[in-house]
Design a protein around this motif. Structure first.
Motif, PDB file in Angstrom:
ATOM      1  N   ARG A 155      25.669 -32.898  21.785  1.00 15.85           N
ATOM      2  CA  ARG A 155      26.634 -32.257  22.687  1.00 15.85           C
ATOM      3  C   ARG A 155      27.800 -33.192  23.003  1.00 15.85           C
ATOM      4  NH1 ARG A 155      25.443 -28.976  28.324  1.00 15.85           N
ATOM      5  NH2 ARG A 155      27.547 -29.269  29.158  1.00 15.85           N
ATOM      6  N   ALA A 156      27.496 -34.474  23.176  1.00 16.77           N
ATOM      7  CA  ALA A 156      28.570 -35.437  23.450  1.00 16.77           C
ATOM      8  C   ALA A 156      29.499 -35.559  22.241  1.00 16.77           C
ATOM      9  CB  ALA A 156      27.961 -36.802  23.792  1.00 16.77           C
ATOM     10  N   VAL A 157      28.914 -35.635  21.045  1.00 17.79           N
ATOM     11  CA  VAL A 157      29.716 -35.767  19.824  1.00 17.79           C
ATOM     12  C   VAL A 157      30.550 -34.500  19.613  1.00 17.79           C
ATOM     13  CG1 VAL A 157      29.520 -35.850  17.296  1.00 17.79           C
ATOM     14  CG2 VAL A 157      28.206 -37.452  18.699  1.00 17.79           C
ATOM     15  N   ALA A 158      29.906 -33.335  19.782  1.00 19.28           N
ATOM     16  CA  ALA A 158      30.621 -32.065  19.580  1.00 19.28           C
ATOM     17  C   ALA A 158      31.785 -31.947  20.560  1.00 19.28           C
ATOM     18  CB  ALA A 158      29.653 -30.892  19.755  1.00 19.28           C
ATOM     19  N   ALA A 159      31.563 -32.315  21.823  1.00 19.10           N
ATOM     20  CA  ALA A 159      32.626 -32.196  22.829  1.00 19.10           C
ATOM     21  C   ALA A 159      33.844 -33.038  22.448  1.00 19.10           C
ATOM     22  CB  ALA A 159      32.088 -32.627  24.198  1.00 19.10           C
ATOM     23  N   SER A 160      33.600 -34.261  21.972  1.00 22.22           N
ATOM     24  CA  SER A 160      34.734 -35.133  21.625  1.00 22.22           C
ATOM     25  C   SER A 160      35.447 -34.632  20.375  1.00 22.22           C
ATOM     26  CB  SER A 160      34.252 -36.573  21.419  1.00 22.22           C
ATOM     27  OG  SER A 160      33.902 -37.126  22.664  1.00 22.22           O
ATOM     28  N   LEU A 161      34.711 -34.093  19.418  1.00 25.29           N
ATOM     29  CA  LEU A 161      35.355 -33.554  18.203  1.00 25.29           C
ATOM     30  C   LEU A 161      36.180 -32.318  18.554  1.00 25.29           C
ATOM     31  CD1 LEU A 161      32.418 -33.993  15.656  1.00 25.29           C
ATOM     32  CD2 LEU A 161      34.549 -35.306  15.738  1.00 25.29           C
ATOM     33  N   LEU A 162      35.627 -31.457  19.410  1.00 22.24           N
ATOM     34  CA  LEU A 162      36.369 -30.261  19.842  1.00 22.24           C
ATOM     35  C   LEU A 162      37.634 -30.652  20.588  1.00 22.24           C
ATOM     36  CD1 LEU A 162      33.348 -28.139  21.067  1.00 22.24           C
ATOM     37  CD2 LEU A 162      34.920 -27.450  19.244  1.00 22.24           C
ATOM     38  N   ASP A 163      37.524 -31.677  21.426  1.00 21.35           N
ATOM     39  CA  ASP A 163      38.687 -32.123  22.197  1.00 21.35           C
ATOM     40  C   ASP A 163      39.811 -32.613  21.289  1.00 21.35           C
ATOM     41  OD1 ASP A 163      37.425 -31.450  24.506  1.00 21.35           O
ATOM     42  OD2 ASP A 163      36.976 -33.503  25.150  1.00 21.35           O
ATOM     43  N   ARG A 164      39.467 -33.012  20.065  1.00 26.29           N
ATOM     44  CA  ARG A 164      40.494 -33.437  19.102  1.00 26.29           C
ATOM     45  C   ARG A 164      40.894 -32.304  18.178  1.00 26.29           C
ATOM     46  NH1 ARG A 164      37.892 -37.281  21.270  1.00 26.29           N
ATOM     47  NH2 ARG A 164      38.802 -39.350  21.540  1.00 26.29           N
ATOM     48  N   GLY A 165      40.471 -31.100  18.532  1.00 30.25           N
ATOM     49  CA  GLY A 165      40.930 -29.913  17.801  1.00 30.25           C
ATOM     50  C   GLY A 165      40.132 -29.584  16.554  1.00 30.25           C
ATOM     51  N   MET A 166      39.007 -30.274  16.334  1.00 31.01           N
ATOM     52  CA  MET A 166      38.210 -29.969  15.150  1.00 31.01           C
ATOM     53  C   MET A 166      37.350 -28.731  15.389  1.00 31.01           C
ATOM     54  SD  MET A 166      36.731 -33.506  13.701  1.00 31.01           S
ATOM     55  CE  MET A 166      36.453 -33.486  11.967  1.00 31.01           C
ATOM     56  N   ALA A 167      37.226 -27.885  14.367  1.00 25.31           N
ATOM     57  CA  ALA A 167      36.276 -26.770  14.439  1.00 25.31           C
ATOM     58  C   ALA A 167      34.878 -27.334  14.164  1.00 25.31           C
ATOM     59  CB  ALA A 167      36.641 -25.719  13.405  1.00 25.31           C
ATOM     60  N   VAL A 168      33.891 -26.868  14.931  1.00 26.38           N
ATOM     61  CA  VAL A 168      32.536 -27.422  14.822  1.00 26.38           C
ATOM     62  C   VAL A 168      31.527 -26.299  14.565  1.00 26.38           C
ATOM     63  CG1 VAL A 168      30.698 -28.643  16.077  1.00 26.38           C
ATOM     64  CG2 VAL A 168      33.077 -29.341  16.395  1.00 26.38           C
TER      65      VAL A 168
END
Ligand SMILES: NC(=O)c1ccc[n+]([C@@H]2O[C@H](COP(=O)([O-])OP(=O)(O)OC[C@H]3O[C@@H](n4cnc5c(N)ncnc54)[C@H](OP(=O)(O)O)[C@@H]3O)[C@@H](O)[C@H]2O)c1
Length: 302
Positions: A155-168
């Protein structure tokens, strides 16, 4: 010879030596057990490197004693602490102020004791992961990413990737947990997280730029299941990362190298997630360089 000590002034300049004074800034890592933690090694290396009057200690705190320990440390003048298993939820609950990273990831690994007596809580795992990719020259704005796992680190990794605009996209053995992660992180203006069946993830590799394992599969002492995924469908330019760092070359990374893919191991995340706490407690944003990587590698190899 036990009662013979070196003059304190030599301890100031000798690398790896520590001198505790009345002025020494203190922080530590709270866990149970905590003896395995590499955090004291990292922080005390940085303290020596930057010549800071500080010390970082392991703090074994049994379940049930967390609140007493935290309030005691704060009252004793500690600057703050890292928090590891099993206290990450208790750390979330004890905070007076939650940084957005803690709210988004639903967990806390860093506590900062402010001068007014309040406690601020952060989760630095996600940004530590992204920083480890950036340090290896990976374009983190390029997605989409396929994330394996839906636990706390996921969840921590996904949140940071989403915050940089990456689709997850998330695939997890227990689908309900992947759905819960997707629901927790979708909305809030970010791209929705999609869920992929665990049985299908190797078929769904095409179209993804980054594959990240956040499950404990492949971890030394983790689940015994054989984890030798078929990466034949992975795009040739896919980057594969594993946040498990013991062993450093996990079964997933070994399979990725055999497939000719670029890999990023989990040690960078561990080193980068430590930086924010160090900066808050000791006033310097420490560099993750070849020296600390080598120190860490040597410790892992022991
Ligand atoms: N590099 C770093 O700095 C760093 C930081 C944090 C964590 N980590 C590592 O990340 C890993 C996960 O940590 P966490 O805190 O997120 O743990 P967690 O909350 O307990 O989550 C564990 C995850 O692994 C999955 N899993 C466990 N056994 C499995 C199996 N046999 N088959 C398939 N999936 C399985 C779980 O799936 P279910 O939901 O189906 O149980 C879940 O998704 C650990 O190895 C930890 O050491 C590394």
């Amino acid at each position: 010879m036990d009662d013979v000590v070196e003059h304190p002034s030599s301890a100031l300049v000798a690398p790896g030596r520590l001198t505790i004074r009345g002025t020494t800034a203190l922080a530590g890592v709270i866990g149970w057990p905590v003896a395995h933690s590499r955090s004291p090694l990292l922080h005390n290396f940085w303290l020596a490197r930057y010549g800071i009057d500080g010390a970082y200690v392991p703090l074994p705190v049994a379940p049930g004693a967390f609140d007493v320990a935290v309030h005691g440390l704060r009252a004793a003048g500690f600057r703050g602490a890292n928090v590891t298993i099993p206290h990450k939820e208790a750390a979330f609950a004890i905070a007076d102020r939650l940084h957005r990273s803690a709210v988004r990831s639903g967990s806390v690994n860093t506590l900062v004791f402010a001068q007014d007596g309040t406690i601020e809580a952060h989760s630095t795992d996600g940004d530590g992961f992204v920083a480890s990719l950036e340090a290896k020259g990976v374009d983190v704005a390029r997605g989409p990413v396929l994330l394996l796992g839906a636990g706390g680190a996921a969840r921590a990794v996904a949140a940071s990737l989403l915050d940089r605009g990456m689709a997850v996209s998330v695939a997890n053995r227990t689908t309900a947990r992947a759905v819960a992660l997707a629901e927790a992180l979708s909305g809030d203006g970010s791209v929705p997280v999609s869920v992929i069946d665990w049985a299908d993830w190797t078929d769904r590799l095409p179209g993804h730029a980054l594959l990240v394992n956040t499950t404990s599969l492949g971890m030394h002492g983790g689940p015994g299941d054989v984890f030798t995924p078929d990466l034949s469908r992975a795009p040739d330019d896919m980057v594969v990362s594993d946040i498990v760092y013991v062993p450093r070359m996990t079964p997933l990374l070994t399979a990725a190298v055999a497939r000719g893919l670029r890999v990023v191991d989990g040690t960078g995340m561990l080193l980068h997630q430590a930086r924010l706490g160090f900066k808050c407690w000791f006033g310097v944003d420490p560099e993750v360089d070849a020296d600390i990587q080598a120190l860490f590698d040597a410790d892992l190899a022991r």
